[in-house]
Design a protein around this motif. Sequence first.
Motif, PDB file in Angstrom:
ATOM      1  N   CYS A 234      -8.302  -4.173   5.265  1.00  0.00           N
ATOM      2  CA  CYS A 234      -6.903  -4.551   5.501  1.00  0.00           C
ATOM      3  C   CYS A 234      -6.235  -5.023   4.214  1.00  0.00           C
ATOM      4  CB  CYS A 234      -6.837  -5.652   6.565  1.00  0.00           C
ATOM      5  SG  CYS A 234      -7.399  -5.139   8.209  1.00  0.00           S
ATOM      6  N   GLY A 235      -6.991  -5.708   3.340  1.00  0.00           N
ATOM      7  CA  GLY A 235      -6.416  -6.162   2.081  1.00  0.00           C
ATOM      8  C   GLY A 235      -5.998  -5.010   1.188  1.00  0.00           C
ATOM      9  N   PHE A 236      -6.839  -3.998   1.061  1.00  0.00           N
ATOM     10  CA  PHE A 236      -6.466  -2.828   0.263  1.00  0.00           C
ATOM     11  C   PHE A 236      -5.259  -2.110   0.866  1.00  0.00           C
ATOM     12  CE2 PHE A 236     -10.759  -2.982  -1.709  1.00  0.00           C
ATOM     13  CZ  PHE A 236     -10.358  -2.858  -3.026  1.00  0.00           C
ATOM     14  N   PHE A 237      -5.235  -1.995   2.181  1.00  0.00           N
ATOM     15  CA  PHE A 237      -4.106  -1.315   2.836  1.00  0.00           C
ATOM     16  C   PHE A 237      -2.800  -2.071   2.611  1.00  0.00           C
ATOM     17  CE2 PHE A 237      -1.426  -0.555   6.585  1.00  0.00           C
ATOM     18  CZ  PHE A 237      -1.316   0.821   6.528  1.00  0.00           C
ATOM     19  N   VAL A 238      -2.844  -3.386   2.756  1.00  0.00           N
ATOM     20  CA  VAL A 238      -1.631  -4.189   2.573  1.00  0.00           C
ATOM     21  C   VAL A 238      -1.193  -4.189   1.113  1.00  0.00           C
ATOM     22  CG1 VAL A 238      -0.757  -6.553   2.661  1.00  0.00           C
ATOM     23  CG2 VAL A 238      -2.021  -5.632   4.596  1.00  0.00           C
ATOM     24  N   PHE A 239      -2.121  -4.208   0.205  1.00  0.00           N
ATOM     25  CA  PHE A 239      -1.773  -4.163  -1.226  1.00  0.00           C
ATOM     26  C   PHE A 239      -1.068  -2.851  -1.568  1.00  0.00           C
ATOM     27  CE2 PHE A 239      -3.001  -3.099  -5.649  1.00  0.00           C
ATOM     28  CZ  PHE A 239      -2.331  -4.134  -6.294  1.00  0.00           C
ATOM     29  N   LEU A 240      -1.569  -1.757  -1.048  1.00  0.00           N
ATOM     30  CA  LEU A 240      -0.899  -0.471  -1.275  1.00  0.00           C
ATOM     31  C   LEU A 240       0.477  -0.427  -0.622  1.00  0.00           C
ATOM     32  CD1 LEU A 240      -3.894   2.021  -0.830  1.00  0.00           C
ATOM     33  CD2 LEU A 240      -2.848   1.242  -2.970  1.00  0.00           C
ATOM     34  N   LEU A 241       0.603  -1.056   0.546  1.00  0.00           N
ATOM     35  CA  LEU A 241       1.922  -1.124   1.188  1.00  0.00           C
ATOM     36  C   LEU A 241       2.909  -1.928   0.345  1.00  0.00           C
ATOM     37  CD1 LEU A 241       1.325  -1.675   5.022  1.00  0.00           C
ATOM     38  CD2 LEU A 241       1.944   0.420   3.836  1.00  0.00           C
ATOM     39  N   HIS A 242       2.454  -3.005  -0.253  1.00  0.00           N
ATOM     40  CA  HIS A 242       3.329  -3.807  -1.106  1.00  0.00           C
ATOM     41  C   HIS A 242       3.852  -2.987  -2.279  1.00  0.00           C
ATOM     42  CE1 HIS A 242       2.203  -7.316   1.205  1.00  0.00           C
ATOM     43  NE2 HIS A 242       2.906  -8.107   0.413  1.00  0.00           N
ATOM     44  N   ILE A 243       2.977  -2.262  -2.911  1.00  0.00           N
ATOM     45  CA  ILE A 243       3.411  -1.459  -4.065  1.00  0.00           C
ATOM     46  C   ILE A 243       4.359  -0.342  -3.627  1.00  0.00           C
ATOM     47  CG2 ILE A 243       2.617   0.078  -5.896  1.00  0.00           C
ATOM     48  CD1 ILE A 243       0.062  -1.522  -6.056  1.00  0.00           C
ATOM     49  N   LEU A 244       4.021   0.347  -2.558  1.00  0.00           N
ATOM     50  CA  LEU A 244       4.854   1.450  -2.090  1.00  0.00           C
ATOM     51  C   LEU A 244       6.221   0.963  -1.640  1.00  0.00           C
ATOM     52  CD1 LEU A 244       5.163   4.442  -1.306  1.00  0.00           C
ATOM     53  CD2 LEU A 244       4.123   3.867   0.902  1.00  0.00           C
ATOM     54  N   TYR A 245       6.270  -0.109  -0.860  1.00  0.00           N
ATOM     55  CA  TYR A 245       7.551  -0.609  -0.368  1.00  0.00           C
ATOM     56  C   TYR A 245       8.394  -1.223  -1.482  1.00  0.00           C
ATOM     57  CZ  TYR A 245       5.762   0.005   4.384  1.00  0.00           C
ATOM     58  OH  TYR A 245       5.267   0.537   5.551  1.00  0.00           O
ATOM     59  N   ALA A 246       7.743  -1.824  -2.480  1.00  0.00           N
ATOM     60  CA  ALA A 246       8.496  -2.365  -3.617  1.00  0.00           C
ATOM     61  C   ALA A 246       9.190  -1.242  -4.392  1.00  0.00           C
ATOM     62  CB  ALA A 246       7.561  -3.154  -4.531  1.00  0.00           C
ATOM     63  N   ILE A 247       8.492  -0.129  -4.567  1.00  0.00           N
ATOM     64  CA  ILE A 247       9.100   1.002  -5.278  1.00  0.00           C
ATOM     65  C   ILE A 247      10.253   1.592  -4.472  1.00  0.00           C
ATOM     66  CG2 ILE A 247       8.661   3.332  -6.150  1.00  0.00           C
ATOM     67  CD1 ILE A 247       5.813   2.448  -6.775  1.00  0.00           C
ATOM     68  N   LEU A 248      10.058   1.756  -3.166  1.00  0.00           N
ATOM     69  CA  LEU A 248      11.108   2.325  -2.319  1.00  0.00           C
ATOM     70  C   LEU A 248      12.334   1.426  -2.250  1.00  0.00           C
ATOM     71  CD1 LEU A 248       9.003   3.799   0.626  1.00  0.00           C
ATOM     72  CD2 LEU A 248      10.060   5.032  -1.259  1.00  0.00           C
ATOM     73  N   LEU A 249      12.123   0.136  -2.094  1.00  0.00           N
ATOM     74  CA  LEU A 249      13.254  -0.785  -2.026  1.00  0.00           C
ATOM     75  C   LEU A 249      13.981  -0.888  -3.361  1.00  0.00           C
ATOM     76  CD1 LEU A 249      11.745  -3.652   0.158  1.00  0.00           C
ATOM     77  CD2 LEU A 249      13.438  -1.947   0.844  1.00  0.00           C
ATOM     78  N   SER A 250      13.253  -0.770  -4.459  1.00  0.00           N
ATOM     79  CA  SER A 250      13.899  -0.778  -5.773  1.00  0.00           C
ATOM     80  C   SER A 250      14.773   0.454  -5.955  1.00  0.00           C
ATOM     81  CB  SER A 250      12.844  -0.851  -6.874  1.00  0.00           C
ATOM     82  OG  SER A 250      12.069  -2.030  -6.761  1.00  0.00           O
TER      83      SER A 250
END
Length: 303
Positions: free
Chosen positions: A269-285
Amino acid sequence: MALLNNRHQPLSFSLPHKPYRSASPAPNFCPRLIPLSPLRSFDNLRAVHGCFPLSQFPTRLLSFRPRASVGQSEKHAYRELGGGGEILLDSEDLGDESEVFKKTLRLVECAMFASVAGLAYFLSNSLAVENYFSCFFSFPIVISSMRWGVAAGRKTMVATAMLLLTLSGPVKASTYMLMHGVVGLAMGTLWRLKFSWATSILLCTLVRALGAVGYVLLSSFLIRENILALITINIHASLTFVFAAMGINAIPSMNAIYVIFGSLLLLNCGFFVFLLHILYAILLSKLGLKDSLALPEWLEKAI
């Protein structure tokens, strides 16, 4: 013969005629109305209005006040008071920065995000491609929370669950809530409140792990089989085989199995959430919300 000779002459008959007496009082058929007056010929409408002014009527004409002005829509709202029954004019701006416009836009965007998330999850399950697009199922809730607040993200999650409940039933709706909806709400709330990435990743990992355990328990209830016990037994058998292959004469206890299972679950779950953070940060930017994000320095420089 005389009658025949006078056939071309007009015949005159004398009819009884009663002359009009102007001195006699006009009869009043109904009180509080205009008394009857003799018939007169009018040349135009102005003469009619001059003869019958509106002030003679007993009924008072009410002044008309429109609810909204077409030309000046920024000052339109009428508010009725409960006690006196009066009508007051409140100035309310209907421009792009008004409260009414923002509430309407928030409602429309939440409904749009909920419909997109629900249909994406429904089609992914129908086409058996859920594993390829599962990282995007929480994004509508996150972007709704970042744009309009935590309450908007919660409404988007609930609306998506209601849509899936209508389309696919309670099982799919519960699965979405446990695996994606609560994670998206937690991530959007922490980002909205400007928490650090370490805190956000840790809390979202715990939420994701609890959702995964809840999903396993729900599946166990539906198929009448203890899936959690099967997982721990398989882990125990695998470790025993590995120890035997390595020449170690030891049998792990069930408490150690539970610790290993929880550690692997948190790591996943930690790896999945970390990847979600990076992906969503790029999309929101890319969507223009970079100023609302509390990004780490290394990611901010990379973006």
